[in-house]
Scaffold this motif. Sequence first.
Motif, PDB file in Angstrom:
ATOM      1  N   ALA A  52       6.014   9.404  -1.621  1.00 48.41           N
ATOM      2  CA  ALA A  52       5.692   9.289  -0.198  1.00 48.41           C
ATOM      3  C   ALA A  52       6.170  10.538   0.524  1.00 48.41           C
ATOM      4  O   ALA A  52       7.312  10.976   0.343  1.00 48.41           O
ATOM      5  CB  ALA A  52       6.362   8.048   0.378  1.00 48.41           C
TER       6      ALA A  52
ATOM      7  N   ASN B 236      -0.347  12.129  -0.553  1.00 43.35           N
ATOM      8  CA  ASN B 236      -1.137  13.309  -0.217  1.00 43.35           C
ATOM      9  C   ASN B 236      -1.493  13.988  -1.538  1.00 43.35           C
ATOM     10  O   ASN B 236      -0.619  14.513  -2.232  1.00 43.35           O
ATOM     11  CB  ASN B 236      -0.342  14.269   0.681  1.00 43.35           C
ATOM     12  CG  ASN B 236      -1.191  15.471   1.084  1.00 43.35           C
ATOM     13  OD1 ASN B 236      -1.694  16.196   0.238  1.00 43.35           O
ATOM     14  ND2 ASN B 236      -1.357  15.659   2.372  1.00 43.35           N
TER      15      ASN B 236
ATOM     16  N   GLU C  55      -5.176  12.707   2.412  1.00 44.00           N
ATOM     17  CA  GLU C  55      -4.359  11.494   2.485  1.00 44.00           C
ATOM     18  C   GLU C  55      -5.065  10.387   1.706  1.00 44.00           C
ATOM     19  O   GLU C  55      -6.244  10.125   1.925  1.00 44.00           O
ATOM     20  CB  GLU C  55      -4.154  11.065   3.953  1.00 44.00           C
ATOM     21  CG  GLU C  55      -3.406  12.092   4.798  1.00 44.00           C
ATOM     22  CD  GLU C  55      -2.003  12.405   4.267  1.00 44.00           C
ATOM     23  OE1 GLU C  55      -1.326  11.477   3.764  1.00 44.00           O
ATOM     24  OE2 GLU C  55      -1.589  13.573   4.347  1.00 44.00           O
ATOM     25  N   ARG C  56      -4.354   9.765   0.788  1.00 41.56           N
ATOM     26  CA  ARG C  56      -4.926   8.696  -0.029  1.00 41.56           C
ATOM     27  C   ARG C  56      -4.013   7.481   0.049  1.00 41.56           C
ATOM     28  O   ARG C  56      -2.793   7.603   0.217  1.00 41.56           O
ATOM     29  CB  ARG C  56      -5.053   9.141  -1.498  1.00 41.56           C
ATOM     30  CG  ARG C  56      -5.749  10.458  -1.709  1.00 41.56           C
ATOM     31  CD  ARG C  56      -7.207  10.456  -1.308  1.00 41.56           C
ATOM     32  NE  ARG C  56      -8.011   9.549  -2.071  1.00 41.56           N
ATOM     33  CZ  ARG C  56      -8.758   9.888  -3.125  1.00 41.56           C
ATOM     34  NH1 ARG C  56      -8.793  11.146  -3.531  1.00 41.56           N
ATOM     35  NH2 ARG C  56      -9.485   8.994  -3.755  1.00 41.56           N
ATOM     36  N   GLN C  57      -4.599   6.306  -0.073  1.00 37.47           N
ATOM     37  CA  GLN C  57      -3.831   5.068  -0.098  1.00 37.47           C
ATOM     38  C   GLN C  57      -4.167   4.335  -1.387  1.00 37.47           C
ATOM     39  O   GLN C  57      -5.334   4.246  -1.763  1.00 37.47           O
ATOM     40  CB  GLN C  57      -4.229   4.161   1.065  1.00 37.47           C
ATOM     41  CG  GLN C  57      -3.830   4.705   2.405  1.00 37.47           C
ATOM     42  CD  GLN C  57      -4.214   3.749   3.528  1.00 37.47           C
ATOM     43  OE1 GLN C  57      -4.559   2.597   3.269  1.00 37.47           O
ATOM     44  NE2 GLN C  57      -4.156   4.216   4.742  1.00 37.47           N
ATOM     45  N   VAL C  58      -3.136   3.820  -2.040  1.00 37.01           N
ATOM     46  CA  VAL C  58      -3.384   3.065  -3.260  1.00 37.01           C
ATOM     47  C   VAL C  58      -2.583   1.774  -3.213  1.00 37.01           C
ATOM     48  O   VAL C  58      -1.451   1.745  -2.731  1.00 37.01           O
ATOM     49  CB  VAL C  58      -3.034   3.871  -4.534  1.00 37.01           C
ATOM     50  CG1 VAL C  58      -4.065   4.955  -4.795  1.00 37.01           C
ATOM     51  CG2 VAL C  58      -1.644   4.468  -4.459  1.00 37.01           C
ATOM     52  N   ASP C  59      -3.200   0.736  -3.731  1.00 36.57           N
ATOM     53  CA  ASP C  59      -2.567  -0.579  -3.744  1.00 36.57           C
ATOM     54  C   ASP C  59      -2.110  -0.854  -5.173  1.00 36.57           C
ATOM     55  O   ASP C  59      -2.844  -1.446  -5.965  1.00 36.57           O
ATOM     56  CB  ASP C  59      -3.584  -1.634  -3.261  1.00 36.57           C
ATOM     57  CG  ASP C  59      -2.922  -2.980  -3.090  1.00 36.57           C
ATOM     58  OD1 ASP C  59      -1.678  -3.058  -3.172  1.00 36.57           O
ATOM     59  OD2 ASP C  59      -3.658  -3.965  -2.883  1.00 36.57           O
TER      60      ASP C  59
ATOM     61  N   MET D 219       0.850  -1.200   0.000  1.00 38.54           N
ATOM     62  CA  MET D 219       0.000   0.000   0.000  1.00 38.54           C
ATOM     63  C   MET D 219       0.885   1.251   0.000  1.00 38.54           C
ATOM     64  O   MET D 219       1.833   1.341   0.766  1.00 38.54           O
ATOM     65  CB  MET D 219      -0.895  -0.026   1.250  1.00 38.54           C
ATOM     66  CG  MET D 219      -2.058   0.895   1.191  1.00 38.54           C
ATOM     67  SD  MET D 219      -3.316   0.423  -0.034  1.00 38.54           S
ATOM     68  CE  MET D 219      -4.161  -0.911   0.801  1.00 38.54           C
ATOM     69  N   ILE D 220       0.562   2.187  -0.863  1.00 39.20           N
ATOM     70  CA  ILE D 220       1.339   3.422  -0.948  1.00 39.20           C
ATOM     71  C   ILE D 220       0.470   4.581  -0.472  1.00 39.20           C
ATOM     72  O   ILE D 220      -0.695   4.696  -0.853  1.00 39.20           O
ATOM     73  CB  ILE D 220       1.837   3.645  -2.391  1.00 39.20           C
ATOM     74  CG1 ILE D 220       2.828   2.515  -2.726  1.00 39.20           C
ATOM     75  CG2 ILE D 220       2.488   5.006  -2.556  1.00 39.20           C
ATOM     76  CD1 ILE D 220       3.353   2.542  -4.124  1.00 39.20           C
ATOM     77  N   HIS D 221       1.061   5.396   0.407  1.00 37.80           N
ATOM     78  CA  HIS D 221       0.334   6.539   0.969  1.00 37.80           C
ATOM     79  C   HIS D 221       0.720   7.799   0.199  1.00 37.80           C
ATOM     80  O   HIS D 221       1.899   8.080   0.014  1.00 37.80           O
ATOM     81  CB  HIS D 221       0.682   6.711   2.452  1.00 37.80           C
ATOM     82  CG  HIS D 221       0.291   5.537   3.275  1.00 37.80           C
ATOM     83  ND1 HIS D 221      -0.834   5.513   4.069  1.00 37.80           N
ATOM     84  CD2 HIS D 221       0.861   4.322   3.403  1.00 37.80           C
ATOM     85  CE1 HIS D 221      -0.932   4.324   4.648  1.00 37.80           C
ATOM     86  NE2 HIS D 221       0.085   3.582   4.271  1.00 37.80           N
TER      87      HIS D 221
ATOM     88  N   ASP E 104      -6.940   5.127 -10.388  1.00 40.39           N
ATOM     89  CA  ASP E 104      -7.253   4.727  -9.008  1.00 40.39           C
ATOM     90  C   ASP E 104      -7.981   5.834  -8.250  1.00 40.39           C
ATOM     91  O   ASP E 104      -8.890   5.559  -7.490  1.00 40.39           O
ATOM     92  CB  ASP E 104      -5.970   4.339  -8.272  1.00 40.39           C
ATOM     93  CG  ASP E 104      -5.303   3.138  -8.908  1.00 40.39           C
ATOM     94  OD1 ASP E 104      -5.714   2.007  -8.602  1.00 40.39           O
ATOM     95  OD2 ASP E 104      -4.398   3.329  -9.745  1.00 40.39           O
TER      96      ASP E 104
END
Length: 163
Positions: free
Chosen positions: A66, A5, A10-14, A1-3, A28
């Motif tokens: 990141a 901004n 704040e967004r997270q994408v796999d 998972m990558i965090h 995404d």
Amino acid sequence: MIHLNVNGAERQVDVDPSTPLLYVLRDDLKLHAAKFGCGLGQCGACTVLVDGEAAFSCITPVALLAGRRVTTVEGLGTAETPGVVQQAFIAEQAAQCGYCIPGMIARAEALLRQTTTPSEALLRTAMQPSLCRCGTHMRILRAVRRAAKAMGGGVTDPAEPTS
Ligand code: FES
Ligand code: FES
């Protein structure tokens, strides 16, 4: 998972860490302002702001982002309340097909965050990496001059008179 901004959120994408930021934004996060043009860092259609500076999102692996702030045109204003640069592009009718315009706006925003009183030479150098296939470059330059003025500055030696 990558965090990430993105536009202050704040967004997270796999995704695979090597995935270009442009694909993450569009596929995404469903942020479609930045466009795919060449995919090679040669046209500027994909330009976004990374920590306030213009970046080609098509050749920026998402893993590099990141802790950094990504801003797309969606983060600069809305159709109802456009930002200063967007208002200037509308006033100058700087778009023809519009495909290059989000990248142009991101690049102009980066310049005007650096200085609201650029020289004409700096303006042209700053905008040079973004290409417009419709050929509205002169209107785009006018729009950036207008935005600089609206921000309380202005191009110091404009190639054309500014109203
Ligand atoms: S799509 Fe990124 S520079 Fe052309
Ligand atoms: S307005 Fe069509 S590519 Fe610039």
